[in-house]
Motif scaffolding. Structure first.
Motif, short mmCIF file in Angstrom:
data_model
loop_
_atom_site.label_atom_id
_atom_site.label_comp_id
_atom_site.label_asym_id
_atom_site.label_seq_id
_atom_site.Cartn_x
_atom_site.Cartn_y
_atom_site.Cartn_z
N ALA A 22 0.85 -1.19 0.00
CA ALA A 22 0.00 0.00 0.00
C ALA A 22 0.89 1.24 0.00
O ALA A 22 2.10 1.16 0.21
N SER A 23 0.25 2.38 -0.21
CA SER A 23 1.01 3.62 -0.09
C SER A 23 1.11 4.01 1.38
O SER A 23 0.35 3.50 2.22
N LEU A 24 2.00 4.91 1.66
CA LEU A 24 2.13 5.42 3.04
C LEU A 24 0.82 6.07 3.47
O LEU A 24 0.38 5.90 4.61
N MET A 25 0.18 6.80 2.58
CA MET A 25 -1.10 7.44 2.90
C MET A 25 -2.17 6.39 3.21
O MET A 25 -2.90 6.52 4.21
N GLU A 26 -2.29 5.38 2.37
CA GLU A 26 -3.31 4.35 2.58
C GLU A 26 -3.09 3.66 3.93
O GLU A 26 -4.04 3.35 4.66
N THR A 27 -1.85 3.43 4.26
CA THR A 27 -1.51 2.79 5.53
C THR A 27 -1.89 3.69 6.70
O THR A 27 -2.49 3.23 7.68
N ALA A 28 -1.58 4.97 6.58
CA ALA A 28 -1.92 5.91 7.65
C ALA A 28 -3.43 5.98 7.84
O ALA A 28 -3.93 5.95 8.98
N LYS A 29 -4.16 6.09 6.76
CA LYS A 29 -5.62 6.17 6.85
C LYS A 29 -6.22 4.88 7.44
O LYS A 29 -7.16 4.93 8.23
N ARG A 50 0.31 15.44 3.21
CA ARG A 50 1.71 15.84 3.36
C ARG A 50 2.31 15.29 4.66
O ARG A 50 1.69 15.33 5.71
N VAL A 51 3.52 14.81 4.55
CA VAL A 51 4.31 14.39 5.71
C VAL A 51 5.72 14.95 5.54
O VAL A 51 6.12 15.32 4.44
N ARG A 52 6.43 15.00 6.63
CA ARG A 52 7.84 15.40 6.57
C ARG A 52 8.69 14.18 6.89
O ARG A 52 8.55 13.56 7.94
N SER A 85 2.30 11.66 1.06
CA SER A 85 2.36 10.25 1.47
C SER A 85 1.66 9.32 0.49
O SER A 85 1.96 8.13 0.44
N CYS A 86 0.76 9.86 -0.33
CA CYS A 86 0.10 9.00 -1.33
C CYS A 86 1.05 8.62 -2.45
O CYS A 86 0.74 7.72 -3.23
N GLN A 87 2.18 9.28 -2.54
CA GLN A 87 3.13 9.02 -3.61
C GLN A 87 4.32 8.18 -3.13
O GLN A 87 5.33 8.05 -3.82
N ILE A 88 4.19 7.62 -1.94
CA ILE A 88 5.26 6.80 -1.38
C ILE A 88 4.75 5.37 -1.20
O ILE A 88 4.04 5.07 -0.23
N PRO A 89 5.06 4.49 -2.14
CA PRO A 89 4.66 3.09 -1.96
C PRO A 89 5.54 2.42 -0.91
O PRO A 89 6.76 2.61 -0.88
N LEU A 90 4.90 1.68 -0.03
CA LEU A 90 5.67 1.00 1.02
C LEU A 90 6.30 -0.28 0.47
O LEU A 90 5.61 -1.15 -0.04
N THR A 91 7.59 -0.34 0.59
CA THR A 91 8.35 -1.52 0.20
C THR A 91 9.17 -1.98 1.40
O THR A 91 9.34 -1.24 2.37
#
Ligand code: FES
Length: 106
Positions: A22-29, A50-52, A85-91
């Motif tokens: 999943a993306s970082l955003m999807e995981t956070a949500k 947005r995340v830092r 975060s939606c543009q960061i796929p979790l690997t």
């Protein structure tokens, strides 16, 4: 599994152990991480995910695409370590990633 550490604006850290994919955003949500709105659902349109990224992770992420940079800059509040975060796929390579969530999105 991938371990992600979300640090909120008040310094509270929350560690999640999640599956890659999943993306970082999807995981956070999915885990109700505060500070991530993601109004557009991950279509890179709203800028409210947005995340830092912590400095030690800055160069370990794939660089942002031009449209991501443009959207971050459009907020007028962008920092060099900000990402959507939606543009960061979790690997698996991101195991241990530390990101900071804002008090509010712009
Ligand atoms: Fe809208 Fe990321 S969820 S830009």
């Amino acid at each position: 599994m991938v371990q992600i550490i979300f640090v909120s604006h008040d310094g509270t850290a929350r560690t999640l152990d999640v599956a890659a994919g999943a993306s970082l955003m999807e995981t956070a949500k999915a885990h109700d991480v505060p500070g991530i709105e993601a109004v557009c659902g991950g279509n890179c349109y709203c800028g409210t995910c947005r995340v830092r990224v912590s400095a030690e992770w800055r160069d370990r992420l794939a660089p942002p695409e031009e449209f991501e940079v443009e959207l971050l800059n459009a907020t007028g509040e962008s920092h060099a370590d900000d990402r959507l975060s939606c543009q960061i796929p979790l690997t698996e390579a991101l195991d241990g990633l530390v990101v900071h969530t804002p008090e509010q999105q712009y």
